[in-house]
Scaffold this motif. Structure first.
Motif, PDB file in Angstrom:
ATOM      1  N   ALA A  17       0.831  -1.211   0.000  1.00 50.54           N
ATOM      2  CA  ALA A  17       0.000   0.000   0.000  1.00 50.54           C
ATOM      3  C   ALA A  17       0.860   1.254   0.000  1.00 50.54           C
ATOM      4  O   ALA A  17       0.487   2.278  -0.586  1.00 50.54           O
ATOM      5  CB  ALA A  17      -0.917  -0.003   1.215  1.00 50.54           C
ATOM      6  N   SER A  37      -8.547   6.998  -5.300  1.00 50.11           N
ATOM      7  CA  SER A  37      -8.877   5.899  -4.404  1.00 50.11           C
ATOM      8  C   SER A  37      -7.783   4.834  -4.436  1.00 50.11           C
ATOM      9  O   SER A  37      -7.296   4.465  -5.499  1.00 50.11           O
ATOM     10  CB  SER A  37     -10.214   5.316  -4.857  1.00 50.11           C
ATOM     11  OG  SER A  37     -10.616   4.349  -3.968  1.00 50.11           O
ATOM     12  N   GLY A  38      -7.396   4.369  -3.252  1.00 46.02           N
ATOM     13  CA  GLY A  38      -6.442   3.268  -3.156  1.00 46.02           C
ATOM     14  C   GLY A  38      -4.982   3.681  -3.225  1.00 46.02           C
ATOM     15  O   GLY A  38      -4.089   2.828  -3.269  1.00 46.02           O
ATOM     16  N   CYS A  39      -4.702   4.989  -3.220  1.00 42.11           N
ATOM     17  CA  CYS A  39      -3.292   5.405  -3.371  1.00 42.11           C
ATOM     18  C   CYS A  39      -2.531   5.347  -2.043  1.00 42.11           C
ATOM     19  O   CYS A  39      -1.329   5.597  -2.017  1.00 42.11           O
ATOM     20  CB  CYS A  39      -3.187   6.776  -4.022  1.00 42.11           C
ATOM     21  SG  CYS A  39      -3.771   8.103  -2.976  1.00 42.11           S
ATOM     22  N   GLY A  40      -3.219   5.048  -0.946  1.00 36.90           N
ATOM     23  CA  GLY A  40      -2.506   4.835   0.320  1.00 36.90           C
ATOM     24  C   GLY A  40      -2.720   5.918   1.359  1.00 36.90           C
ATOM     25  O   GLY A  40      -2.086   5.888   2.423  1.00 36.90           O
ATOM     26  N   LYS A  41      -3.642   6.855   1.109  1.00 35.31           N
ATOM     27  CA  LYS A  41      -3.848   7.989   2.017  1.00 35.31           C
ATOM     28  C   LYS A  41      -4.215   7.535   3.436  1.00 35.31           C
ATOM     29  O   LYS A  41      -3.611   7.952   4.416  1.00 35.31           O
ATOM     30  CB  LYS A  41      -4.984   8.903   1.498  1.00 35.31           C
ATOM     31  CG  LYS A  41      -4.810   9.377   0.079  1.00 35.31           C
ATOM     32  CD  LYS A  41      -5.945  10.287  -0.351  1.00 35.31           C
ATOM     33  CE  LYS A  41      -7.309   9.627  -0.538  1.00 35.31           C
ATOM     34  NZ  LYS A  41      -7.395   8.654  -1.631  1.00 35.31           N
ATOM     35  N   THR A  42      -5.243   6.677   3.514  1.00 35.96           N
ATOM     36  CA  THR A  42      -5.727   6.225   4.824  1.00 35.96           C
ATOM     37  C   THR A  42      -4.658   5.411   5.546  1.00 35.96           C
ATOM     38  O   THR A  42      -4.467   5.546   6.755  1.00 35.96           O
ATOM     39  CB  THR A  42      -7.006   5.385   4.648  1.00 35.96           C
ATOM     40  OG1 THR A  42      -8.010   6.244   4.103  1.00 35.96           O
ATOM     41  CG2 THR A  42      -7.511   4.814   5.947  1.00 35.96           C
ATOM     42  N   THR A  43      -3.954   4.575   4.799  1.00 36.62           N
ATOM     43  CA  THR A  43      -2.904   3.760   5.420  1.00 36.62           C
ATOM     44  C   THR A  43      -1.845   4.671   6.043  1.00 36.62           C
ATOM     45  O   THR A  43      -1.421   4.464   7.184  1.00 36.62           O
ATOM     46  CB  THR A  43      -2.276   2.834   4.355  1.00 36.62           C
ATOM     47  OG1 THR A  43      -3.315   2.067   3.754  1.00 36.62           O
ATOM     48  CG2 THR A  43      -1.242   1.910   4.965  1.00 36.62           C
TER      49      THR A  43
HETATM   50  N1  LIG Z   1      -6.091  -4.470   5.478  1.00 35.41           N
HETATM   51  C1  LIG Z   1      -5.713  -4.471   4.190  1.00 35.41           C
HETATM   52  N2  LIG Z   1      -5.299  -5.594   3.594  1.00 35.41           N
HETATM   53  C2  LIG Z   1      -4.894  -5.607   2.312  1.00 35.41           C
HETATM   54  N3  LIG Z   1      -4.851  -4.506   1.528  1.00 35.41           N
HETATM   55  C3  LIG Z   1      -5.248  -3.345   2.069  1.00 35.41           C
HETATM   56  C4  LIG Z   1      -5.703  -3.263   3.415  1.00 35.41           C
HETATM   57  N4  LIG Z   1      -6.047  -1.956   3.669  1.00 35.41           N
HETATM   58  C5  LIG Z   1      -5.814  -1.283   2.529  1.00 35.41           C
HETATM   59  N5  LIG Z   1      -5.334  -2.098   1.567  1.00 35.41           N
HETATM   60  C6  LIG Z   1      -4.938  -1.753   0.203  1.00 35.41           C
HETATM   61  O1  LIG Z   1      -3.891  -0.787   0.290  1.00 35.41           O
HETATM   62  C7  LIG Z   1      -4.029   0.183  -0.727  1.00 35.41           C
HETATM   63  C8  LIG Z   1      -4.139   1.566  -0.083  1.00 35.41           C
HETATM   64  O2  LIG Z   1      -5.361   1.636   0.640  1.00 35.41           O
HETATM   65  P1  LIG Z   1      -5.819   2.959   1.394  1.00 35.41           P
HETATM   66  O3  LIG Z   1      -7.090   2.654   2.089  1.00 35.41           O
HETATM   67  O4  LIG Z   1      -4.680   3.464   2.193  1.00 35.41           O
HETATM   68  O5  LIG Z   1      -6.052   3.946   0.168  1.00 35.41           O
HETATM   69  P2  LIG Z   1      -6.801   5.352   0.117  1.00 35.41           P
HETATM   70  O6  LIG Z   1      -5.960   6.213  -0.740  1.00 35.41           O
HETATM   71  O7  LIG Z   1      -7.088   5.822   1.498  1.00 35.41           O
HETATM   72  O8  LIG Z   1      -8.130   4.954  -0.627  1.00 35.41           O
HETATM   73  P3  LIG Z   1      -9.632   5.545  -0.516  1.00 35.41           P
HETATM   74  O9  LIG Z   1      -9.562   6.963  -1.006  1.00 35.41           O
HETATM   75  O10 LIG Z   1     -10.414   4.655  -1.420  1.00 35.41           O
HETATM   76  O11 LIG Z   1     -10.029   5.435   0.933  1.00 35.41           O
HETATM   77  C9  LIG Z   1      -5.249  -0.207  -1.543  1.00 35.41           C
HETATM   78  O12 LIG Z   1      -4.791  -0.979  -2.632  1.00 35.41           O
HETATM   79  C10 LIG Z   1      -6.047  -1.079  -0.583  1.00 35.41           C
HETATM   80  O13 LIG Z   1      -6.826  -2.022  -1.273  1.00 35.41           O
END
Ligand SMILES: Nc1ncnc2c1ncn2[C@@H]1O[C@H](COP(=O)(O)OP(=O)(O)OP(=O)(O)O)[C@@H](O)[C@H]1O
Length: 276
Positions: A17, A37-43
């Motif tokens: 991520a 979406s999915g670029c890693g912001k929340t992580t």
């Molecule tokens: N618990 C997990 N197990 C496996 N993959 C995960 C997990 N949590 C997030 N991911 C993956 O890590 C990547 C980053 O996710 P993240 O939620 O950080 O993105 P984001 O930018 O916050 O997305 P969004 O805007 O959709 O919330 C994505 O590919 C997501 O599918």
């Protein structure tokens, strides 16, 4: 100050991520992560309060390596506001706001008195204190979520798409309220959104991310709009389609700026000392 040094996160299923993310987030300012979406912001956001632990690199808050801190203690000193407010449905508004301070040892009467003041801070009528979350509008619920995030008087406030689920008018009100609160409280706010206009409005620093938590550009709104790092950023901020262009026209002897939809954005005047 929050410092990420070569931070990576690979989830157990192999998803990478975040890949080698380094950034210094200054204190007492608002830093906004924006990206698709999915670029890693929340992580990245959740690594700050150890809801997610990195698999590589280190994160420091001031002088502390957070890997050495107790996650529960750390979480109790960092405010967290999420998209669907995350309120406890069977607790009243006042109890939702007062719960975490009470967990940290604040007496009930004191926690309730502070919670009422926080309702004022976030622009909520004290008369709503005894309602349950389901008896509030979406915008009111988000205000309670912000009050709850502020209840422990944290130095750091993490906000994960807090205004993503409300309609555009309420969203604008909540954004203005946050600007007002931040001008008074000056917290270190880390804010996640996928809306570039929200990022430019709220962020002292805007960090544009690509998948894997790759930083494409970081800077003020002014820096990014005036010199986008590459075509990806120019497209993302709408610079390539001229969405940010203002045209200067003469009207009744004055020079006015007109936006791409033909609306008058303002009157031009020379810069003066003291202008922001
Ligand atoms: N618990 C997990 N197990 C496996 N993959 C995960 C997990 N949590 C997030 N991911 C993956 O890590 C990547 C980053 O996710 P993240 O939620 O950080 O993105 P984001 O930018 O916050 O997305 P969004 O805007 O959709 O919330 C994505 O590919 C997501 O599918």
């Amino acid at each position: 100050m929050i410092q990420f040094d070569h931070v990576s996160k690979t989830f157990p299923d192999g998803t990478r991520a975040v890949d080698d993310f380094s950034l210094t987030i200054p204190s007492r300012q608002t830093t906004v992560f924006v990206g698709s979406s999915g670029c890693g912001k929340t992580t990245i956001l959740r690594m700050i309060n150890r809801m997610v632990d990195p698999t590589g690199g280190s994160i420091h808050i001031d002088d502390d390596d957070i890997a050495t801190l107790n996650p529960v203690t750390l979480r109790r000193r960092i405010g967290y506001v999420m998209q669907n407010s995350g309120l406890l449905p069977h607790r009243t508004v006042i109890d939702n706001v007062a719960t975490v301070p009470m967990l940290t040892g604040v007496k009930k009467a004191e926690a309730h008195a502070s919670a009422l003041e926080l309702l004022d801070t976030v622009g909520l009528d004290r008369g709503l204190a005894d309602r349950y979350p389901a008896q509030l509008s979406g915008g009111q619920q988000q205000r309670v979520g912000v009050a709850r995030g502020l209840a422990i008087d944290p130095n750091i406030l993490l906000m994960d798409e807090p205004f993503g689920a409300v309609d555009p008018i309420v969203r604008r009100e909540l954004q203005q309220e946050l600007l007002r609160i931040q001008s008074k409280l000056a917290k270190t706010i880390v804010f996640v959104t996928h809306d570039i206009d929200e990022a430019f409005l709220l962020g002292d620093n805007v960090v544009i991310l690509r998948p894997g938590g790759q930083i494409v550009q970081a800077g003020s709104a002014e820096d990014i709009i005036s010199s986008p790092a590459d075509d990806f950023v120019a497209d993302f901020v709408g610079a390539n389609e001229g969405k940010r262009d203002l045209t200067v026209r003469e009207r009744n002897g004055r020079r006015v700026a007109v936006d791409p939809s033909g609306r008058i954005a303002g009157v031009l005047r020379p810069e003066q000392p003291g202008d922001a």
